[in-house]
Write an enzyme that holds these catalytic residues in place. Structure first.
Site, PDB file in Angstrom:
ATOM      1  N   HIS A 272      -7.165  -3.588  -3.926  1.00 46.90           N
ATOM      2  CA  HIS A 272      -8.600  -3.492  -4.192  1.00 46.90           C
ATOM      3  C   HIS A 272      -8.896  -3.755  -5.651  1.00 46.90           C
ATOM      4  CE1 HIS A 272      -9.192   0.818  -5.881  1.00 46.90           C
ATOM      5  NE2 HIS A 272      -7.951   0.453  -6.073  1.00 46.90           N
TER       6      HIS A 272
ATOM      7  N   GLN B  80     -10.445   7.519   1.107  1.00 49.32           N
ATOM      8  CA  GLN B  80     -11.821   7.929   1.351  1.00 49.32           C
ATOM      9  C   GLN B  80     -12.322   7.218   2.607  1.00 49.32           C
ATOM     10  OE1 GLN B  80     -14.225   7.523  -2.233  1.00 49.32           O
ATOM     11  NE2 GLN B  80     -12.459   8.100  -3.453  1.00 49.32           N
TER      12      GLN B  80
ATOM     13  N   HIS C 107     -15.990  -1.180  -4.586  1.00 40.65           N
ATOM     14  CA  HIS C 107     -14.712  -1.865  -4.422  1.00 40.65           C
ATOM     15  C   HIS C 107     -14.896  -3.188  -3.683  1.00 40.65           C
ATOM     16  CE1 HIS C 107     -12.612   2.229  -4.406  1.00 40.65           C
ATOM     17  NE2 HIS C 107     -13.809   2.548  -3.964  1.00 40.65           N
TER      18      HIS C 107
ATOM     19  N   CYS D 291      -9.154   0.805 -11.654  1.00 40.16           N
ATOM     20  CA  CYS D 291      -8.115   1.635 -11.044  1.00 40.16           C
ATOM     21  C   CYS D 291      -6.773   1.351 -11.714  1.00 40.16           C
ATOM     22  CB  CYS D 291      -8.030   1.333  -9.548  1.00 40.16           C
ATOM     23  SG  CYS D 291      -6.789   2.311  -8.670  1.00 40.16           S
TER      24      CYS D 291
ATOM     25  N   SER E  11     -15.613   7.001  -5.642  1.00 35.68           N
ATOM     26  CA  SER E  11     -14.863   6.505  -6.803  1.00 35.68           C
ATOM     27  C   SER E  11     -15.583   5.388  -7.537  1.00 35.68           C
ATOM     28  CB  SER E  11     -13.492   5.991  -6.363  1.00 35.68           C
ATOM     29  OG  SER E  11     -12.732   7.045  -5.840  1.00 35.68           O
TER      30      SER E  11
END
Length: 167
Positions: free
Chosen positions: A63, A135, A161, A117, A158
């Site tokens: 991702h 998630q 993405h 990330c 978060s």
């Protein structure tokens, strides 16, 4: 042991915590995610294809994450204090998506420099994961993709993405 194409002293090991292969030198005790210098990449690819299996019920995905000020942890390896809005993060991600879909760059290559990330150092590769390990929004999209397919924008706590299913 089959020839993995690695320099003398190096071997392929498997990380139980990341569920990914890594490289280890027993003499120096050095371990690393990337193949060591001097690796025969073609031999390594053949070795890995022959000696690795996909864990049952799990998929592998990469991702590219863009965080925003309302993300659950608005900081990253790139930026200590992320102040962009969610809308700005989505616009950034849509720009990345256009570049990926046009074939200009791969998600993995772009993730190295643009993802918020820590998986960026591994081309965004998250390794293998099963249901209930990510998630919910992320998991639903990732499991719905075919190998090689890239998602549109996915919104989670978060951040936002792009997800590519690898296996």
């Amino acid at each position: 042991m089959a020839d993995a194409g690695l320099p003398t002293g190096w071997e392929v090991r498997h990380s139980n915590s990341k569920n990914l292969p890594y490289f280890f030198n027993a003499a120096s005790k050095e371990s690393r995610w990337d193949p060591p210098e001097g690796t025969d990449v073609d031999k390594l690819k053949a070795y890995m294809a022959q000696h690795t299996r996909k864990p049952e019920g799990k998929i592998r995905a990469a991702h590219l994450l863009v965080k925003h000020k309302d993300s659950r942890r608005p900081s990253s390896w790139k930026e200590q204090d992320i102040t962009r809005t969610k809308d700005e993060a989505i616009e950034i991600l849509k720009g990345h998506e256009q570049r990926i879909r046009s074939g200009e760059v791969s998600l993995g290559d772009l993730a190295q420099s643009e993802s918020d990330c820590s998986s960026a150092r591994k081309n965004g590769d998250l390794g293998f994961f099963g249901r209930s390990e990510m998630q919910k929004e992320f998991e639903e999209v990732a499991f719905g993709l075919e190998p090689g397919q890239v998602s549109g924008v996915v919104d989670t706590a978060s951040g936002v993405h792009l997800i590519q299913r690898l296996e």
